[in-house]
Each structure stands twice: as C-alpha cells, then as structure tokens.
Scaffold this motif. Structure first.
Motif, mmCIF file in Angstrom:
data_model
loop_
_atom_site.group_PDB
_atom_site.id
_atom_site.type_symbol
_atom_site.label_atom_id
_atom_site.label_comp_id
_atom_site.label_asym_id
_atom_site.label_seq_id
_atom_site.Cartn_x
_atom_site.Cartn_y
_atom_site.Cartn_z
ATOM 1 N N MET A 1 -35.048 -32.736 -20.064
ATOM 2 C CA MET A 1 -35.703 -32.974 -18.803
ATOM 3 C C MET A 1 -36.825 -31.942 -18.641
ATOM 4 S SD MET A 1 -34.032 -33.164 -14.972
ATOM 5 C CE MET A 1 -32.512 -33.758 -15.590
ATOM 6 N N ARG A 2 -37.975 -32.397 -18.258
ATOM 7 C CA ARG A 2 -39.104 -31.504 -18.056
ATOM 8 C C ARG A 2 -39.075 -30.913 -16.653
ATOM 9 N NH1 ARG A 2 -43.496 -35.702 -19.784
ATOM 10 N NH2 ARG A 2 -42.157 -36.674 -21.283
ATOM 11 N N PRO A 3 -39.494 -29.650 -16.476
ATOM 12 C CA PRO A 3 -39.480 -29.022 -15.156
ATOM 13 C C PRO A 3 -40.292 -29.800 -14.116
ATOM 14 C CG PRO A 3 -39.870 -27.390 -16.851
ATOM 15 C CD PRO A 3 -39.874 -28.729 -17.527
ATOM 16 N N ALA A 4 -41.401 -30.373 -14.490
ATOM 17 C CA ALA A 4 -42.242 -31.103 -13.533
ATOM 18 C C ALA A 4 -41.523 -32.330 -12.987
ATOM 19 C CB ALA A 4 -43.559 -31.507 -14.183
ATOM 20 N N GLU A 5 -40.602 -32.882 -13.760
ATOM 21 C CA GLU A 5 -39.862 -34.062 -13.323
ATOM 22 C C GLU A 5 -38.697 -33.714 -12.405
ATOM 23 O OE1 GLU A 5 -40.711 -36.838 -17.221
ATOM 24 O OE2 GLU A 5 -38.750 -35.936 -16.940
ATOM 25 N N CYS A 6 -38.254 -32.458 -12.408
ATOM 26 C CA CYS A 6 -37.099 -32.040 -11.628
ATOM 27 C C CYS A 6 -37.412 -31.895 -10.144
ATOM 28 C CB CYS A 6 -36.549 -30.718 -12.154
ATOM 29 S SG CYS A 6 -35.889 -30.845 -13.810
ATOM 30 N N THR A 7 -38.611 -31.486 -9.851
ATOM 31 C CA THR A 7 -38.965 -31.227 -8.460
ATOM 32 C C THR A 7 -40.190 -32.036 -8.078
ATOM 33 O OG1 THR A 7 -40.390 -29.379 -9.059
ATOM 34 C CG2 THR A 7 -38.086 -28.855 -8.582
ATOM 35 N N SER A 8 -40.241 -32.376 -6.815
ATOM 36 C CA SER A 8 -41.433 -33.042 -6.310
ATOM 37 C C SER A 8 -41.756 -32.454 -4.952
ATOM 38 C CB SER A 8 -41.240 -34.557 -6.210
ATOM 39 O OG SER A 8 -40.291 -34.850 -5.223
ATOM 40 N N THR A 9 -43.014 -32.239 -4.736
ATOM 41 C CA THR A 9 -43.468 -31.699 -3.471
ATOM 42 C C THR A 9 -43.723 -32.860 -2.528
ATOM 43 O OG1 THR A 9 -44.536 -29.903 -4.664
ATOM 44 C CG2 THR A 9 -45.240 -30.262 -2.393
ATOM 45 N N PRO A 10 -43.143 -32.820 -1.328
ATOM 46 C CA PRO A 10 -43.398 -33.908 -0.381
ATOM 47 C C PRO A 10 -44.888 -34.000 -0.050
ATOM 48 C CG PRO A 10 -41.672 -32.430 0.416
ATOM 49 C CD PRO A 10 -42.264 -31.807 -0.801
ATOM 50 N N LEU A 11 -45.322 -35.216 0.226
ATOM 51 C CA LEU A 11 -46.718 -35.424 0.597
ATOM 52 C C LEU A 11 -46.945 -34.957 2.032
ATOM 53 C CD1 LEU A 11 -47.256 -39.041 -0.779
ATOM 54 C CD2 LEU A 11 -47.839 -36.891 -1.890
ATOM 55 N N THR A 12 -48.145 -34.475 2.289
ATOM 56 C CA THR A 12 -48.500 -34.166 3.671
ATOM 57 C C THR A 12 -48.649 -35.485 4.424
ATOM 58 O OG1 THR A 12 -50.877 -34.243 3.297
ATOM 59 C CG2 THR A 12 -49.780 -32.108 2.930
ATOM 60 N N ASP A 13 -48.698 -35.433 5.737
ATOM 61 C CA ASP A 13 -48.863 -36.663 6.523
ATOM 62 C C ASP A 13 -50.143 -37.400 6.124
ATOM 63 O OD1 ASP A 13 -46.507 -36.234 7.873
ATOM 64 O OD2 ASP A 13 -47.470 -35.370 9.641
ATOM 65 N N GLU A 14 -51.216 -36.660 5.911
ATOM 66 C CA GLU A 14 -52.489 -37.282 5.523
ATOM 67 C C GLU A 14 -52.394 -37.921 4.136
ATOM 68 O OE1 GLU A 14 -57.077 -36.003 4.546
ATOM 69 O OE2 GLU A 14 -55.940 -34.772 5.942
ATOM 70 N N GLU A 15 -51.766 -37.213 3.184
ATOM 71 C CA GLU A 15 -51.595 -37.764 1.837
ATOM 72 C C GLU A 15 -50.717 -39.023 1.874
ATOM 73 O OE1 GLU A 15 -51.788 -33.689 -0.869
ATOM 74 O OE2 GLU A 15 -49.911 -34.256 0.103
ATOM 75 N N GLU A 16 -49.674 -38.987 2.687
ATOM 76 C CA GLU A 16 -48.780 -40.141 2.815
ATOM 77 C C GLU A 16 -49.542 -41.344 3.371
ATOM 78 O OE1 GLU A 16 -45.444 -42.412 2.452
ATOM 79 O OE2 GLU A 16 -45.579 -40.334 1.784
ATOM 80 N N GLN A 17 -50.352 -41.135 4.390
ATOM 81 C CA GLN A 17 -51.146 -42.222 4.969
ATOM 82 C C GLN A 17 -52.119 -42.800 3.951
ATOM 83 O OE1 GLN A 17 -52.958 -40.544 8.478
ATOM 84 N NE2 GLN A 17 -51.101 -40.776 9.709
ATOM 85 N N ARG A 18 -52.782 -41.934 3.191
ATOM 86 C CA ARG A 18 -53.719 -42.410 2.165
ATOM 87 C C ARG A 18 -52.991 -43.182 1.071
ATOM 88 N NH1 ARG A 18 -56.965 -37.018 1.852
ATOM 89 N NH2 ARG A 18 -55.305 -36.632 0.386
ATOM 90 N N PHE A 19 -51.830 -42.672 0.635
ATOM 91 C CA PHE A 19 -51.071 -43.334 -0.407
ATOM 92 C C PHE A 19 -50.606 -44.713 0.061
ATOM 93 C CE2 PHE A 19 -47.050 -43.411 -3.162
ATOM 94 C CZ PHE A 19 -47.718 -43.958 -4.232
ATOM 95 N N ARG A 20 -50.097 -44.799 1.294
ATOM 96 C CA ARG A 20 -49.666 -46.098 1.827
ATOM 97 C C ARG A 20 -50.840 -47.056 1.969
ATOM 98 N NH1 ARG A 20 -44.460 -45.720 5.724
ATOM 99 N NH2 ARG A 20 -43.367 -44.128 4.573
ATOM 100 N N ALA A 21 -52.021 -46.538 2.313
ATOM 101 C CA ALA A 21 -53.207 -47.396 2.415
ATOM 102 C C ALA A 21 -53.582 -47.956 1.044
ATOM 103 C CB ALA A 21 -54.375 -46.613 3.017
ATOM 104 N N VAL A 22 -53.481 -47.138 0.015
ATOM 105 C CA VAL A 22 -53.774 -47.605 -1.348
ATOM 106 C C VAL A 22 -52.742 -48.656 -1.775
ATOM 107 C CG1 VAL A 22 -53.812 -46.907 -3.784
ATOM 108 C CG2 VAL A 22 -55.009 -45.532 -2.078
ATOM 109 N N LEU A 23 -51.461 -48.386 -1.500
ATOM 110 C CA LEU A 23 -50.425 -49.368 -1.841
ATOM 111 C C LEU A 23 -50.645 -50.673 -1.088
ATOM 112 C CD1 LEU A 23 -47.193 -47.157 -1.859
ATOM 113 C CD2 LEU A 23 -48.350 -48.170 -3.831
ATOM 114 N N PHE A 24 -50.987 -50.580 0.194
ATOM 115 C CA PHE A 24 -51.247 -51.766 1.015
ATOM 116 C C PHE A 24 -52.349 -52.609 0.378
ATOM 117 C CE2 PHE A 24 -53.610 -53.831 4.452
ATOM 118 C CZ PHE A 24 -52.600 -54.543 5.086
ATOM 119 N N SER A 25 -53.415 -51.954 -0.040
ATOM 120 C CA SER A 25 -54.550 -52.656 -0.632
ATOM 121 C C SER A 25 -54.208 -53.210 -2.017
ATOM 122 C CB SER A 25 -55.744 -51.710 -0.723
ATOM 123 O OG SER A 25 -56.811 -52.328 -1.383
#
Length: 94
Positions: free
Chosen positions: A1-25
């Motif tokens: 298992m790679r260290p980068a795969e073990c942890t994930s940093t939560p998205l900020t509110d702005e990043e989450e909104q942008r990501f959902r907008a991209v998924l929506f599109s």
C-alpha cells in the motif's frame, strides 16, 4: 500500500462545490448521451457526492436519475429504462 493512498485530505467547501459542478456537467452529458454513466466511488463520501449529483440532475431535467452501486468501487447513474446494463452492446452478436 502506498502512503498517498492511505490518507486523503478532505476538500474545502469551495473545492467540493467545484468538483460537484464538474461531475454534474461531465456525468450529466454522458447520461444525456447514452442514458447512463459509471463513476468510481471508493469512499462513503464519494457515494454521497454522486447521490447529490444525481439529485441535482433529477431536479434540473425533471426526470429521475437513479443511482446504483455496481460493486464496492463503482456507482452508476442512469435514467429510467437504463437500470440494467446489457451484457453485450446493441448490434453485437452473442
């Protein structure tokens, strides 16, 4: 298992909104074109995000977009009539 795969940093509110907008599109375009779209969902947050996108698409189109877990790592968004993915593509021989 790679260290980068073990942890994930939560998205900020702005990043989450942008990501959902991209998924929506992106997913919205794919669902509109073929009736369904598949997307990876490795975490409960990924699945919640895709459910929220399906709800937004439903409200936007006025047509139900269903969410189906294909397995532990993939979710499918689809319109009515596309719930079951055919085993072979249309026009292919058995």
């Amino acid at each position: 298992m790679r260290p980068a795969e073990c942890t994930s940093t939560p998205l900020t509110d702005e990043e989450e909104q942008r990501f959902r907008a991209v998924l929506f599109s992106e997913l919205g375009n794919k669902v509109a074109d073929q009736g369904w779209a598949r997307f990876p969902a490795y975490t409960p947050e990924d699945r919640r995000r895709l459910v929220a996108v399906a709800h937004r698409l439903t409200a936007y189109w006025g047509q139900q977009v269903f969410v189906e877990a294909e397995d532990q790592t993939r979710v499918r968004l689809c319109l009515a009539g596309y719930e079951a993915l055919p085993e072979a593509s249309p026009g292919s021989r058995p």
